[in-house]
Design an enzyme around this catalytic site. Structure first.
Site, mmCIF file in Angstrom:
data_model
loop_
_atom_site.group_PDB
_atom_site.id
_atom_site.type_symbol
_atom_site.label_atom_id
_atom_site.label_comp_id
_atom_site.label_asym_id
_atom_site.label_seq_id
_atom_site.Cartn_x
_atom_site.Cartn_y
_atom_site.Cartn_z
ATOM 1 N N ASP A 52 2.684 -14.203 37.355
ATOM 2 C CA ASP A 52 1.502 -13.380 36.873
ATOM 3 C C ASP A 52 1.697 -12.827 35.511
ATOM 4 O O ASP A 52 2.831 -12.502 35.382
ATOM 5 C CB ASP A 52 1.008 -12.426 37.984
ATOM 6 C CG ASP A 52 -0.097 -11.695 37.799
ATOM 7 O OD1 ASP A 52 -1.229 -12.212 37.105
ATOM 8 O OD2 ASP A 52 -0.422 -10.427 38.017
ATOM 9 N N HIS A 53 1.035 -13.099 34.625
ATOM 10 C CA HIS A 53 0.770 -12.377 33.196
ATOM 11 C C HIS A 53 2.082 -12.487 32.667
ATOM 12 O O HIS A 53 2.738 -11.206 32.078
ATOM 13 C CB HIS A 53 0.709 -10.881 33.407
ATOM 14 C CG HIS A 53 -0.691 -10.493 33.396
ATOM 15 N ND1 HIS A 53 -1.713 -10.641 32.754
ATOM 16 C CD2 HIS A 53 -1.433 -10.060 34.794
ATOM 17 C CE1 HIS A 53 -3.029 -10.311 33.101
ATOM 18 N NE2 HIS A 53 -2.856 -10.005 34.374
ATOM 19 N N ASP A 83 0.081 -15.197 29.175
ATOM 20 C CA ASP A 83 -0.710 -14.316 28.858
ATOM 21 C C ASP A 83 -0.213 -14.017 27.311
ATOM 22 O O ASP A 83 0.477 -13.187 27.147
ATOM 23 C CB ASP A 83 -0.785 -13.014 29.759
ATOM 24 C CG ASP A 83 -1.568 -12.035 29.052
ATOM 25 O OD1 ASP A 83 -2.344 -12.208 27.933
ATOM 26 O OD2 ASP A 83 -2.073 -11.172 29.995
ATOM 27 N N GLU A 102 -2.060 -21.102 33.786
ATOM 28 C CA GLU A 102 -3.322 -20.117 33.572
ATOM 29 C C GLU A 102 -3.075 -19.448 32.120
ATOM 30 O O GLU A 102 -2.001 -19.165 32.001
ATOM 31 C CB GLU A 102 -3.224 -19.080 34.843
ATOM 32 C CG GLU A 102 -4.363 -17.958 34.660
ATOM 33 C CD GLU A 102 -4.334 -17.081 35.584
ATOM 34 O OE1 GLU A 102 -3.731 -17.423 36.810
ATOM 35 O OE2 GLU A 102 -4.882 -15.830 35.583
ATOM 36 N N HIS A 150 -9.396 -11.354 37.358
ATOM 37 C CA HIS A 150 -8.188 -10.461 37.559
ATOM 38 C C HIS A 150 -8.818 -9.021 37.974
ATOM 39 O O HIS A 150 -9.834 -8.678 37.827
ATOM 40 C CB HIS A 150 -7.531 -10.261 36.097
ATOM 41 C CG HIS A 150 -6.405 -11.357 35.911
ATOM 42 N ND1 HIS A 150 -5.100 -10.989 36.019
ATOM 43 C CD2 HIS A 150 -6.600 -12.807 35.711
ATOM 44 C CE1 HIS A 150 -4.401 -12.330 35.825
ATOM 45 N NE2 HIS A 150 -5.551 -13.256 35.599
ATOM 46 N N GLY A 151 -7.870 -8.063 38.390
ATOM 47 C CA GLY A 151 -8.113 -6.709 38.645
ATOM 48 C C GLY A 151 -9.197 -6.614 39.873
ATOM 49 O O GLY A 151 -10.064 -6.009 39.760
ATOM 50 N N LYS A 197 -5.006 -9.925 43.088
ATOM 51 C CA LYS A 197 -5.049 -8.411 43.703
ATOM 52 C C LYS A 197 -3.671 -8.173 43.568
ATOM 53 O O LYS A 197 -2.758 -8.699 44.188
ATOM 54 C CB LYS A 197 -5.563 -8.562 45.040
ATOM 55 C CG LYS A 197 -7.170 -8.943 45.341
ATOM 56 C CD LYS A 197 -7.444 -8.641 46.801
ATOM 57 C CE LYS A 197 -9.009 -9.076 46.712
ATOM 58 N NZ LYS A 197 -9.425 -8.824 48.209
ATOM 59 N N ASP A 198 -3.495 -6.820 43.380
ATOM 60 C CA ASP A 198 -2.138 -6.306 43.294
ATOM 61 C C ASP A 198 -2.140 -4.863 43.743
ATOM 62 O O ASP A 198 -1.486 -4.531 44.817
ATOM 63 C CB ASP A 198 -1.654 -6.332 41.692
ATOM 64 C CG ASP A 198 -0.070 -5.829 41.717
ATOM 65 O OD1 ASP A 198 0.505 -5.428 42.564
ATOM 66 O OD2 ASP A 198 0.350 -6.110 40.742
ATOM 67 N N THR A 199 -3.055 -3.996 43.141
ATOM 68 C CA THR A 199 -2.660 -2.739 43.470
ATOM 69 C C THR A 199 -2.958 -2.475 44.870
ATOM 70 O O THR A 199 -2.655 -1.631 45.664
ATOM 71 C CB THR A 199 -3.699 -1.911 42.710
ATOM 72 O OG1 THR A 199 -3.655 -1.994 41.349
ATOM 73 C CG2 THR A 199 -3.439 -0.369 42.964
HETATM 74 O O1 G3H Z 1 -2.953 -10.322 38.078
HETATM 75 C C1 G3H Z 1 -3.099 -9.219 38.776
HETATM 76 C C2 G3H Z 1 -4.391 -8.625 39.070
HETATM 77 O O2 G3H Z 1 -5.219 -8.749 37.856
HETATM 78 C C3 G3H Z 1 -4.125 -7.226 39.767
HETATM 79 O O3 G3H Z 1 -5.055 -6.500 39.458
HETATM 80 O O4 G3H Z 1 -3.826 -4.324 40.641
HETATM 81 O O5 G3H Z 1 -6.381 -4.128 39.926
HETATM 82 O O6 G3H Z 1 -5.693 -5.840 41.869
HETATM 83 P P1 G3H Z 1 -5.342 -4.959 40.559
#
Ligand code: G3H
Length: 266
Positions: A94-95, A119, A147, A227-228, A250-252
């Protein structure tokens, strides 16, 4: 089953054609990897796990060597994913910002991942294209998906921090994917990284649709990534998929679920 790049490509092609989405979950701890793999298996669904540079550095421990960290997480996921026969699980980086180019080459050449994200969205547009194309050239030789991203997604994700939001413009998106050949494309469409979201997020479904329509009209198979997504409602995610999104990051969410579970236990 642990998916290689070629197998993951088929999953995304099918997702784009049949309008469904794959959840891409940021992981580092084995408990979360096990939980997600069990969930995919229970639903007989394919899925994607992903590691940020922070996760890789954490896994590297005292070696402080990202190649060691990535090998550690990749092997763990491969062993866990291969315990299940009714679901396929890929692994994504990721990123990765341009300073991690050599690291990307290492994970690609050593078959540790199914896909990677370059990225370079904070670079000028032409430079972003040049760097992304370089990663695509290396990844193609090994059948690994790439990506890319243009536009700024607000909030912070590891070393990517943005106080502002810059929506992705459909024409720029088309030019970017055509010139780079990326397989997946992260669009800035109103979500943000981190915890502040949910019903208050104005998700630009119109923009997702415009980008998707333009890509399809130009015979580009690239799938759109959202993302996010932590905190988005199920409805928001389904709407995004209906309008063209094939990968939802999803991460957080998992950090919070993990913290809540530990707190509850103690
Ligand atoms: O690439 C990872 C995500 O965009 C994570 O975003 O922490 O808001 O789920 P999030």
């Amino acid at each position: 089953m642990f998916l290689n790049g070629g197998q993951l490509k088929k999953v995304f092609q099918k997702a784009k054609r049949d309008r469904f989405g794959i959840i891409a979950s940021n992981v580092v701890f084995d408990g979360i990897v096990r939980g997600l793999c069990q969930g995919y298996e229970n639903k007989r669904s394919d899925g994607l796990l992903q590691m940020s540079s922070g996760a890789v550095k954490y896994a590297a421990g005292d070696t402080k060597d990202m190649n060691v960290g990535a090998t550690f997480i990749s092997k763990m996921i491969e062993i866990i994913a291969n315990q299940y026969k009714n679901s396929g699980v890929g692994l994504h980086i990721d990123h990765a910002t341009p300073n991690y180019f050599d690291f990307l080459v290492y994970v690609i050449e050593n078959g540790l991942v199914s896909s990677v994200m370059i990225d370079a969205s904070h670079e000028p547009f032409e430079e972003n294209i040049r760097i992304s194309r370089e990663v695509v050239t290396v990844a193609r030789k090994y059948g690994i998906l790439v990506e890319g991203e243009i536009g700024y997604i607000k909030g912070s994700e590891d070393e990517i921090v943005s106080d502002t939001e810059l929506y992705t413009q459909p024409e720029e998106a088309l030019e970017y994917v055509q010139k780079t050949g990326v397989d997946l494309f992260a669009a800035s469409v109103g979500t943000n990284h981190g915890v502040t979201k949910g019903a208050n997020v104005v998700l630009r479904l119109d923009l997702i649709k415009q980008i998707d329509n333009l890509l399809i009209a130009n015979n580009v198979e690239t799938g759109i990534v959202l993302h996010g997504a932590s905190g988005l409602t199920a409805q928001q995610q389904q709407d995004a998929i209906r309008n063209g999104v094939v990968k939802i990051n999803k991460d957080t969410r998992y950090q919070m679920e993990y913290a809540i579970a530990v707190q509850k236990y103690w």
